[in-house]
Design a protein around this motif. Structure first.
Motif, PDB file in Angstrom:
ATOM      1  N   PRO A 110       0.817  -1.217   0.000  1.00 16.62           N
ATOM      2  CA  PRO A 110       0.000   0.000   0.000  1.00 16.62           C
ATOM      3  C   PRO A 110       0.843   1.257   0.000  1.00 16.62           C
ATOM      4  O   PRO A 110       1.543   1.545   0.950  1.00 16.62           O
ATOM      5  N   GLU A 111       0.825   2.000  -1.095  1.00 18.99           N
ATOM      6  CA  GLU A 111       1.458   3.320  -1.141  1.00 18.99           C
ATOM      7  C   GLU A 111       0.395   4.353  -1.488  1.00 18.99           C
ATOM      8  O   GLU A 111       0.698   5.428  -1.968  1.00 18.99           O
ATOM      9  N   GLY A 112      -0.841   3.977  -1.281  1.00 17.15           N
ATOM     10  CA  GLY A 112      -1.917   4.942  -1.457  1.00 17.15           C
ATOM     11  C   GLY A 112      -2.540   4.992  -2.839  1.00 17.15           C
ATOM     12  O   GLY A 112      -3.374   5.835  -3.112  1.00 17.15           O
ATOM     13  N   PRO A 121       9.036  -1.201  -3.737  1.00 17.24           N
ATOM     14  CA  PRO A 121       9.525  -2.444  -3.117  1.00 17.24           C
ATOM     15  C   PRO A 121       9.511  -2.372  -1.583  1.00 17.24           C
ATOM     16  O   PRO A 121      10.289  -3.069  -0.937  1.00 17.24           O
ATOM     17  N   GLN A 122       8.634  -1.555  -1.008  1.00 15.07           N
ATOM     18  CA  GLN A 122       8.675  -1.258   0.425  1.00 15.07           C
ATOM     19  C   GLN A 122       8.871  -2.479   1.321  1.00 15.07           C
ATOM     20  O   GLN A 122       9.808  -2.540   2.108  1.00 15.07           O
ATOM     21  N   THR A 123       7.974  -3.470   1.203  1.00 10.60           N
ATOM     22  CA  THR A 123       8.071  -4.585   2.155  1.00 10.60           C
ATOM     23  C   THR A 123       9.331  -5.422   1.884  1.00 10.60           C
ATOM     24  O   THR A 123       9.964  -5.916   2.809  1.00 10.60           O
ATOM     25  N   THR A 144      10.217   5.507 -12.029  1.00  6.48           N
ATOM     26  CA  THR A 144      11.424   4.907 -11.453  1.00  6.48           C
ATOM     27  C   THR A 144      11.792   5.561 -10.134  1.00  6.48           C
ATOM     28  O   THR A 144      11.749   6.781 -10.021  1.00  6.48           O
ATOM     29  N   GLN A 145      12.111   4.725  -9.173  1.00  6.93           N
ATOM     30  CA  GLN A 145      12.584   5.233  -7.882  1.00  6.93           C
ATOM     31  C   GLN A 145      14.035   4.836  -7.655  1.00  6.93           C
ATOM     32  O   GLN A 145      14.488   3.802  -8.135  1.00  6.93           O
ATOM     33  N   ILE A 146      14.741   5.703  -6.907  1.00  7.79           N
ATOM     34  CA  ILE A 146      15.994   5.266  -6.288  1.00  7.79           C
ATOM     35  C   ILE A 146      15.556   4.863  -4.896  1.00  7.79           C
ATOM     36  O   ILE A 146      15.264   5.712  -4.054  1.00  7.79           O
ATOM     37  N   ASP A 147      15.427   3.560  -4.680  1.00  8.85           N
ATOM     38  CA  ASP A 147      14.814   3.066  -3.452  1.00  8.85           C
ATOM     39  C   ASP A 147      15.934   2.645  -2.492  1.00  8.85           C
ATOM     40  O   ASP A 147      16.874   1.968  -2.912  1.00  8.85           O
ATOM     41  N   CYS A 148      15.848   3.058  -1.242  1.00  7.08           N
ATOM     42  CA  CYS A 148      16.954   2.809  -0.303  1.00  7.08           C
ATOM     43  C   CYS A 148      16.430   2.399   1.069  1.00  7.08           C
ATOM     44  O   CYS A 148      15.338   2.802   1.469  1.00  7.08           O
ATOM     45  N   PHE A 198       4.855   0.831  -9.930  1.00  3.36           N
ATOM     46  CA  PHE A 198       3.639   0.872 -10.752  1.00  3.36           C
ATOM     47  C   PHE A 198       2.461   1.333  -9.900  1.00  3.36           C
ATOM     48  O   PHE A 198       2.179   0.727  -8.869  1.00  3.36           O
ATOM     49  N   ARG A 199       1.803   2.397 -10.314  1.00  2.00           N
ATOM     50  CA  ARG A 199       0.647   2.866  -9.548  1.00  2.00           C
ATOM     51  C   ARG A 199      -0.473   3.217 -10.505  1.00  2.00           C
ATOM     52  O   ARG A 199      -0.290   4.011 -11.424  1.00  2.00           O
ATOM     53  N   ASP A 200      -1.620   2.590 -10.259  1.00  2.00           N
ATOM     54  CA  ASP A 200      -2.763   2.809 -11.142  1.00  2.00           C
ATOM     55  C   ASP A 200      -3.574   3.984 -10.615  1.00  2.00           C
ATOM     56  O   ASP A 200      -4.543   3.804  -9.890  1.00  2.00           O
ATOM     57  N   GLY A 209      11.825  13.154  -2.814  1.00  4.58           N
ATOM     58  CA  GLY A 209      12.075  11.934  -2.065  1.00  4.58           C
ATOM     59  C   GLY A 209      11.279  11.932  -0.790  1.00  4.58           C
ATOM     60  O   GLY A 209      10.877  12.992  -0.302  1.00  4.58           O
ATOM     61  N   GLY A 210      11.060  10.740  -0.263  1.00  6.08           N
ATOM     62  CA  GLY A 210      10.342  10.660   0.996  1.00  6.08           C
ATOM     63  C   GLY A 210      10.598   9.318   1.639  1.00  6.08           C
ATOM     64  O   GLY A 210      10.869   8.335   0.939  1.00  6.08           O
ATOM     65  N   GLY A 211      10.539   9.296   2.957  1.00  3.05           N
ATOM     66  CA  GLY A 211      10.739   8.026   3.633  1.00  3.05           C
ATOM     67  C   GLY A 211      10.440   8.142   5.103  1.00  3.05           C
ATOM     68  O   GLY A 211       9.870   9.147   5.554  1.00  3.05           O
TER      69      GLY A 211
HETATM   70  N1  ASP Z   1       8.155   3.238  -0.289  1.00  2.00           N
HETATM   71  C1  ASP Z   1       8.082   4.653  -0.055  1.00  2.00           C
HETATM   72  C2  ASP Z   1       7.492   5.352  -1.271  1.00  2.00           C
HETATM   73  O1  ASP Z   1       7.436   4.794  -2.343  1.00  2.00           O
HETATM   74  C3  ASP Z   1       9.404   5.258   0.246  1.00  2.00           C
HETATM   75  C4  ASP Z   1       9.939   4.862   1.578  1.00  2.00           C
HETATM   76  O2  ASP Z   1       9.226   4.953   2.579  1.00  2.00           O
HETATM   77  O3  ASP Z   1      11.118   4.474   1.608  1.00  2.00           O
HETATM   78  O4  ASP Z   1       7.120   6.501  -1.172  1.00  2.00           O
END
Ligand code: ASP
Length: 582
Positions: free
Chosen positions: A173-175, A197-199, A233-237, A219-221, A481-483
């Motif tokens: 769930p990312e809303g 790829p949160q989880t 595309t995200q730079i996911d960390c 991917f978000r519909d 960015g957000g986290g």
């Molecule tokens: N998964 C979150 C997002 O896509 C980012 C995060 O909390 O690291 O916004």
């Protein structure tokens, strides 16, 4: 061998060299006794010359048949140009052609392959492979590559490991809504494409990877607002054994590295702003701080007079527009029409002119005297020559409206210079957000975000007031960015799901795997994700992300080049155990 050199590499020092070049015909000029052809590839343009005196008749005639975008190969000698072109890196030389081979002919392209093309957006998207031959798109893709390389360099140097995570998963769930993929082998069951790829990145922390990153598609519909893409595309960390401060420091470092390497801009320590202050001062959780025009809340000085519009409002708030007193009455009326457009939605706008002699002239002079208006000026920071614009109403709505007006005016005043970079951390976001339609709270960031220490008790008494260990990085008015610091124990995660309205069974069915993992020694962890498309566009000084994506989708989520999405045949539906309703 198709080529000995590319079309951007030959210089005066290469004169008399025998070369083989390949590329596309950009254009040709036929003077009868001489023909010039501009040969293009990704690296540049080299001029070819065919000359009656020095080139065979057969080749001259062959050269005359070359059309735009033909793919050709030539052999010849590098010679000095008679009239040099200082604007072209290869402008000192040309190639006297001795052999010409047409590798492939080309239909006339539907638009010119020039920097300024005559092709509209739709036709360029349909023939995107031709669009990519144009410098603006080509250079944007190269620019994106450079940013991605710098990201990988920086993070690798900081001990991050790039790990791939699956695309065929279960909802995260990312809303947004999930894109789903039917499973042929598991009748009636579906994968969801990851909204992020949160989880998985959290599970990598449980797995002991310590520092993870991935440049990854999400991917978000969603209903596509302008300049959003259903796949992006995200730079996911993600990092283990970290507090908020550690994360801010690493990713401030990454952003600074990119600004330095890509834009040659050095930025001081990034300022930080509390979410509550961002909302109060800019009406927005991603304020553009390249310019001022901060909000001044006017309740104390504008209410309790005879003006009921303000008396009945939850919030009366204004901004000072620098030099705005020069606007004519007509221009101000237009501004009022602008805030009343349905996209902004204000019911009206009150204004006060700040005259050079220190006096004021407002649209509500009936209710407010000079002393009152002087207070408005004080609260909004208006100076002689400015215009104070005031909106009123429901707090959330009026903040959003005034924020839209602030951005619009700044744009018109040229205050949003794409060459100026103003990063900002917005911190201490609320944990939950009230959905005004349903009356339910949902996670403002996502359900894995931890509340600030000591605030968990507040959840049952005043859920809206609970602050999260959540942060956004804002650049020039865009969230890039957000986290958050995550929950890493089963009990708190279960409590969180409970507050979000999941029954224990639902929580177990959807996120049992994560809560199980938390029972096997889950370390404290946190992370963030940058939106790469937007980040690249901002660093590249552009407003739209589309040119930085090789094959983007349009506003209806369509790829008009390959014509997707499209229907699938009965056979395929049957195999997937699907029946269509229509
Ligand atoms: N998964 C979150 C997002 O896509 C980012 C995060 O909390 O690291 O916004």
């Amino acid at each position: 061998m198709y080529r000995s050199h590319n079309n951007g590499s030959l210089r005066a020092s290469d004169i008399n060299t025998e070369v083989t070049l390949s590329g596309w015909v950009q254009k040709s000029r036929d003077k009868g006794f001489m023909i010039w052809v501009d040969l293009r590839d990704r690296y540049g343009i080299t001029q070819l010359i065919f000359d009656e005196d020095r080139t065979s008749k057969v080749i001259m005639e062959h050269a005359r048949t070359l059309g735009r975008e033909f793919v050709i190969q030539v052999k010849g000698t590098v010679i000095e140009r008679a009239s040099k072109n200082p604007n072209l890196p290869t402008g000192d030389i040309e190639i006297l052609v001795s052999e010409l081979t047409v590798l492939n002919e080309a239909l006339l392209p539907p638009f010119t392959i020039e920097d300024e093309t005559d092709g509209g957006e739709d036709v360029r998207m349909k023939y995107r492979y031709l669009d990519i031959r144009r410098n603006p798109v080509k250079n944007s893709l190269i620019f994106r590559h450079k940013v991605a390389i710098e990201v990988r360099k920086y993070l690798s140097n900081q001990d991050f490991i790039e790990v791939e995570t699956p695309y065929l998963i279960k909802s995260t769930p990312e809303g947004a809504r999930d894109f789903v993929v039917p499973s042929r082998m598991n009748e009636g069951q579906f994968y969801a494409l990851p909204q992020s790829p949160q989880t998985f990145k959290q599970l990598l922390m449980v797995g002991g990877m310590d520092k993870y990153f991935q440049i990854v598609k999400c991917f978000r519909d969603e209903d596509l607002r302008a300049d959003r893409q259903p796949e992006f595309t995200q730079i996911d960390c993600e990092m283990t054994f970290v507090e908020q401060e550690d994360i801010l420091s690493i990713f401030e470092g990454l952003t600074r590295h990119l600004l330095k390497e890509i834009n040659d801009v050095v930025v001081d320590k990034f300022p930080r702003m509390l979410y509550d202050d961002a909302m109060r001062l800019y009406g927005n959780d991603k304020p553009d701080i390249r310019f001022g025009m901060e909000f001044g809340e006017l309740n104390a000085v504008a209410q309790h007079k005879e003006f009921n519009v303000f008396n009945n409002a939850e919030l009366v708030v204004g901004i000072a527009v620098p030099g705005g007193n020069s606007y004519t009455r007509k221009e101000i009326d237009k501004l009022i029409d602008w805030v009343k457009r349905p996209q902004v939605g204000a019911l009206g706008m009150v204004y006060s002119r700040c005259n050079d002699d220190g006096s004021y002239k407002s649209s509500v002079d009936k209710f407010y005297d000079q002393d009152d208006l002087a207070k408005w000026a004080e609260v909004t920071g208006a100076k002689p020559g400015d215009l104070i614009c005031v909106l009123s109403g429901n707090v959330n709505k009026v903040r959003a409206q005034l924020s839209a007006l602030r951005m619009e005016l700044a744009e018109r005043l040229g205050l949003r210079d794409p060459k100026v970079f103003a990063p900002l951390w917005v911190i201490d976001f609320p944990l939950l957000e009230l959905d005004e339609e349903t009356g339910h709270y949902h996670a403002m960031h996502h359900p894995f975000t931890s509340p600030k220490p000591g605030q968990i008790e507040l959840l049952s008494t005043d859920p809206g007031a609970v602050k999260a260990n959540a942060y956004d990085l804002v650049l020039n008015g865009n969230e890039i960015g957000g986290g958050s610091i995550r929950i890493h124990d089963k009990a708190t995660q279960a409590l969180m799901f409970d507050y979000l309205g999941f029954t224990p069974e639902e929580a177990k069915a959807q996120f049992g795997f994560l809560m199980d993992a938390f029972q096997y020694g889950a370390p404290p962890h946190g992370g963030l994700a940058f939106g790469l498309d937007r980040l690249v566009a901002i660093l590249g000084g552009q407003e739209t992300i589309r040119d930085f994506i090789a094959f983007p989708k349009n506003n209806s989520g369509r790829d008009v080049m390959i014509d997707a999405p499209s229907a699938i045949d009965q056979e395929q539906l049957k195999e997937l155990h699907l029946k269509l309703d229509a």
